[in-house]
Design a protein around this motif. Structure first.
Motif, mmCIF file in Angstrom:
data_model
loop_
_atom_site.group_PDB
_atom_site.id
_atom_site.type_symbol
_atom_site.label_atom_id
_atom_site.label_comp_id
_atom_site.label_asym_id
_atom_site.label_seq_id
_atom_site.Cartn_x
_atom_site.Cartn_y
_atom_site.Cartn_z
ATOM 1 N N SER A 169 49.195 30.717 47.506
ATOM 2 C CA SER A 169 50.101 31.735 46.968
ATOM 3 C C SER A 169 50.449 31.453 45.500
ATOM 4 O O SER A 169 49.560 31.303 44.674
ATOM 5 C CB SER A 169 51.343 31.807 47.866
ATOM 6 N N ALA A 207 44.967 32.615 49.671
ATOM 7 C CA ALA A 207 45.893 33.735 49.469
ATOM 8 C C ALA A 207 46.747 33.478 48.236
ATOM 9 O O ALA A 207 47.964 33.639 48.247
ATOM 10 C CB ALA A 207 46.775 33.928 50.693
ATOM 11 N N CYS A 211 43.409 36.251 53.385
ATOM 12 C CA CYS A 211 44.037 36.352 54.709
ATOM 13 C C CYS A 211 44.155 37.836 55.035
ATOM 14 O O CYS A 211 44.944 38.561 54.418
ATOM 15 C CB CYS A 211 45.402 35.665 54.701
ATOM 16 N N ASP A 240 47.514 39.595 55.663
ATOM 17 C CA ASP A 240 48.563 39.180 54.731
ATOM 18 C C ASP A 240 49.510 40.341 54.441
ATOM 19 O O ASP A 240 49.070 41.449 54.115
ATOM 20 C CB ASP A 240 47.923 38.701 53.428
ATOM 21 N N HIS A 267 49.886 35.398 55.975
ATOM 22 C CA HIS A 267 49.929 34.665 54.708
ATOM 23 C C HIS A 267 49.850 33.145 54.850
ATOM 24 O O HIS A 267 49.532 32.470 53.876
ATOM 25 C CB HIS A 267 51.224 35.036 53.979
#
Length: 239
Positions: free
Chosen positions: A78, A101, A181, A184, A209
């Protein structure tokens, strides 16, 4: 599973916004069983310090990487993709990047740029509170007890970390993969759709996620596969 020569490298795990190194607790044993040496980083942007932005996080990562011997693969989740992108190519032992992700952006870009800019006033909101719908956004397919334990460990994130732009793009110099993902709910699909020209490999997981909490064994298997594929790629020309 017995370690082999391919796993003489270290896998450094970099968490996303609001999280800490604790996020990897279920994944690390799975990686160890597959022969990986792992190391985790705690980013300052989720420490409660509003002055700790992306550049401070990048410096923490750089110092951490500099203390590791042997080849290194860095996996960023992330928001963690930003400081990793900023600094990973400055440490010669880093040879692979995996974006889970994660934000895989270019020089001059920042977390909120592709989404149209901030929804908050940085002066009035120096720390971004934990999202009210964290379970739905980040842990939709995570077991209820695991998700509940994760939510209580989340911490406010500095707004500065979402606003500081990249000055380097490590993926231009290092072999990189992106893991999408598919379920997500927090990472904008439009960002994932722009990634194939940047990432050397794109792989998918049928998760939300946080597959490190929902499917850690499957994620560990995928990491091994990706690392082997990246190692087989020709070296990139340094820019």
């Amino acid at each position: 599973m017995v370690a082999d020569a391919a796993h003489e490298r270290t896998l450094v795990l970099v968490h996303g916004a609001w999280h800490g190194a604790w996020a990897w607790e279920l994944l690390v044993p799975q990686l160890a069983a597959r022969g990986w040496r792992t190391s985790t980083v705690d980013l300052l942007s989720a420490s409660g310090d509003p002055e700790a932005g992306m550049y401070r996080d990048a410096e923490v990562i750089r110092e951490h990487l500099a203390g590791i011997d042997g080849p290194i693969t860095v996996l960023a989740h992330s928001y963690g993709g930003l400081p990793v992108t900023e600094v990973a190519a400055t440490v010669p032992r880093v040879t692979q990047l995996i974006y889970l992700a994660a934000h895989m952006l270019d020089v001059g870009e920042y977390v909120l740029g592709p989404t149209g800019g901030p929804w908050f006033d940085p002066e009035e909101t120096p720390l971004l509170p934990v999202p009210d719908s964290s379970t739905v956004l980040m842990y939709a397919d995570v077991a209820a007890d695991v998700a509940e334990a994760a939510v209580v460990r989340l911490r406010p994130q500095s707004s500065l970390s979402f606003l500081e732009p990249l000055t380097r793009a490590a993926w231009r110099r290092l072999p990189s993969a992106f893991v999408v993902c598919d379920e997500d709910r927090i990472f904008p699909p439009v960002l994932a759709e722009t990634l194939p020209p940047k990432a050397d490999l794109v792989r998918h997981m049928p998760t939300s996620h946080s597959p490190f909490l929902s499917q850690p064994a499957d994620l560990a298997d995928l990491i091994g596969e990706i690392s082997a594929e990246l190692a087989a790629l020709p070296d990139k020309i340094s820019s």
